[in-house]
Design a protein around this motif. Structure first.
Motif, PDB file in Angstrom:
ATOM      1  N   PHE A   9      13.734   7.587  -8.678  1.00 33.38           N
ATOM      2  CA  PHE A   9      13.400   6.219  -9.064  1.00 33.38           C
ATOM      3  C   PHE A   9      13.906   5.937 -10.478  1.00 33.38           C
ATOM      4  O   PHE A   9      13.723   6.741 -11.388  1.00 33.38           O
ATOM      5  N   VAL A  10      14.542   4.752 -10.657  1.00 34.63           N
ATOM      6  CA  VAL A  10      15.027   4.337 -11.971  1.00 34.63           C
ATOM      7  C   VAL A  10      14.214   3.145 -12.468  1.00 34.63           C
ATOM      8  O   VAL A  10      13.814   3.094 -13.627  1.00 34.63           O
ATOM      9  N   CYS A  54      21.043  10.805   1.328  1.00 33.82           N
ATOM     10  CA  CYS A  54      20.463  10.283   0.093  1.00 33.82           C
ATOM     11  C   CYS A  54      20.997   8.888  -0.221  1.00 33.82           C
ATOM     12  O   CYS A  54      20.254   8.029  -0.702  1.00 33.82           O
ATOM     13  N   LEU A  55      22.267   8.658   0.050  1.00 36.71           N
ATOM     14  CA  LEU A  55      22.838   7.328  -0.183  1.00 36.71           C
ATOM     15  C   LEU A  55      22.186   6.297   0.742  1.00 36.71           C
ATOM     16  O   LEU A  55      21.921   5.167   0.334  1.00 36.71           O
ATOM     17  N   LYS A  56      21.906   6.679   1.979  1.00 38.91           N
ATOM     18  CA  LYS A  56      21.216   5.776   2.905  1.00 38.91           C
ATOM     19  C   LYS A  56      19.803   5.486   2.419  1.00 38.91           C
ATOM     20  O   LYS A  56      19.321   4.353   2.496  1.00 38.91           O
ATOM     21  N   GLN A  57      19.143   6.518   1.896  1.00 40.53           N
ATOM     22  CA  GLN A  57      17.796   6.321   1.363  1.00 40.53           C
ATOM     23  C   GLN A  57      17.824   5.374   0.158  1.00 40.53           C
ATOM     24  O   GLN A  57      16.966   4.509   0.013  1.00 40.53           O
ATOM     25  N   PHE A  66      13.986  -1.665  -5.257  1.00 38.15           N
ATOM     26  CA  PHE A  66      13.898  -0.474  -6.097  1.00 38.15           C
ATOM     27  C   PHE A  66      15.289  -0.112  -6.604  1.00 38.15           C
ATOM     28  O   PHE A  66      16.255  -0.146  -5.846  1.00 38.15           O
ATOM     29  N   GLN A  67      15.376   0.249  -7.853  1.00 38.69           N
ATOM     30  CA  GLN A  67      16.621   0.802  -8.388  1.00 38.69           C
ATOM     31  C   GLN A  67      16.460   2.312  -8.390  1.00 38.69           C
ATOM     32  O   GLN A  67      15.453   2.832  -8.875  1.00 38.69           O
ATOM     33  N   SER A  68      17.436   3.004  -7.842  1.00 41.21           N
ATOM     34  CA  SER A  68      17.343   4.457  -7.756  1.00 41.21           C
ATOM     35  C   SER A  68      18.719   5.061  -7.955  1.00 41.21           C
ATOM     36  O   SER A  68      19.733   4.359  -7.937  1.00 41.21           O
ATOM     37  N   LYS A  69      18.715   6.363  -8.156  1.00 44.66           N
ATOM     38  CA  LYS A  69      19.985   7.080  -8.268  1.00 44.66           C
ATOM     39  C   LYS A  69      19.887   8.377  -7.479  1.00 44.66           C
ATOM     40  O   LYS A  69      18.794   8.908  -7.253  1.00 44.66           O
TER      41      LYS A  69
END
Length: 180
Positions: A9-10, A54-57, A66-69
């Protein structure tokens, strides 16, 4: 073995209401809101997996604001205790569920026994009240004894309990072979 990655999570998008986003994501994933809140505080929401998944998630999280990396997972030696703790947590949750289920079953059995005993006592009281009408039954040959109470349900429940305890013991003895 391929590299393992994890979604981290970012932050939230600028136009996203964080409470609604967390509730929507929890509903979509079928997890508790507390788990989503823990994700926003740095705990993992998804397990470590390959980069494509992970990219799909991350895309799913982006849909809900949500911003995530995607971050590479550290060595397997450090992730093994985390996986072991998660497995232990699931075992304890399962054990807690089994225990509470057994307590509810025991309460139901006691309730049924009280009902059966109450019915028998009320039947005896009615017989004592109607002692004068017993003359009609003297002519009949009623030498049959009542059937003993069946304990089949109790034995079935005990068998299920032992099977569940054996499975629990097996999962504790060989956690790498049992996946929940």
């Amino acid at each position: 073995m391929s590299d393992q990655f994890r979604v981290v999570f970012v932050g939230f998008n600028a136009d996203t209401d964080s409470q609604n986003a967390m509730e929507s994501l929890a509903t979509k994933l079928g997890v508790s809101k507390q788990k989503v809140i823990a994700f926003t505080q740095g705990k993992p929401l998804f397990g470590a997996t390959d980069k494509n998944k992970c990219l799909k998630q991350a895309k799913l999280l982006a849909i809900y604001g949500f911003q995530s990396k995607v971050q590479p997972q550290q060595s397997n030696m450090q992730s093994a205790p985390v996986a072991n703790n998660a497995a232990n947590e699931r075992v304890f949750e399962a054990l807690d569920y089994i225990t509470s289920s057994l307590i509810r079953i025991e309460e139901k059995l006691e309730e049924l026994e009280q009902r059966i005993d109450g019915n028998e006592k009320s039947g005896d009281e009615k017989e004592e009240e109607q002692w004068q009408s017993d003359e009609l039954f003297d002519e009949l040959d009623l030498d049959t004894e009542p059937k003993p109470k069946s304990k089949k349900l109790l034995y079935v429940l005990l068998a299920i309990l032992f099977i569940l305890l054996i499975i629990l013991g097996f999962s504790l003895a060989f956690p790498e072979m049992v996946q929940f």
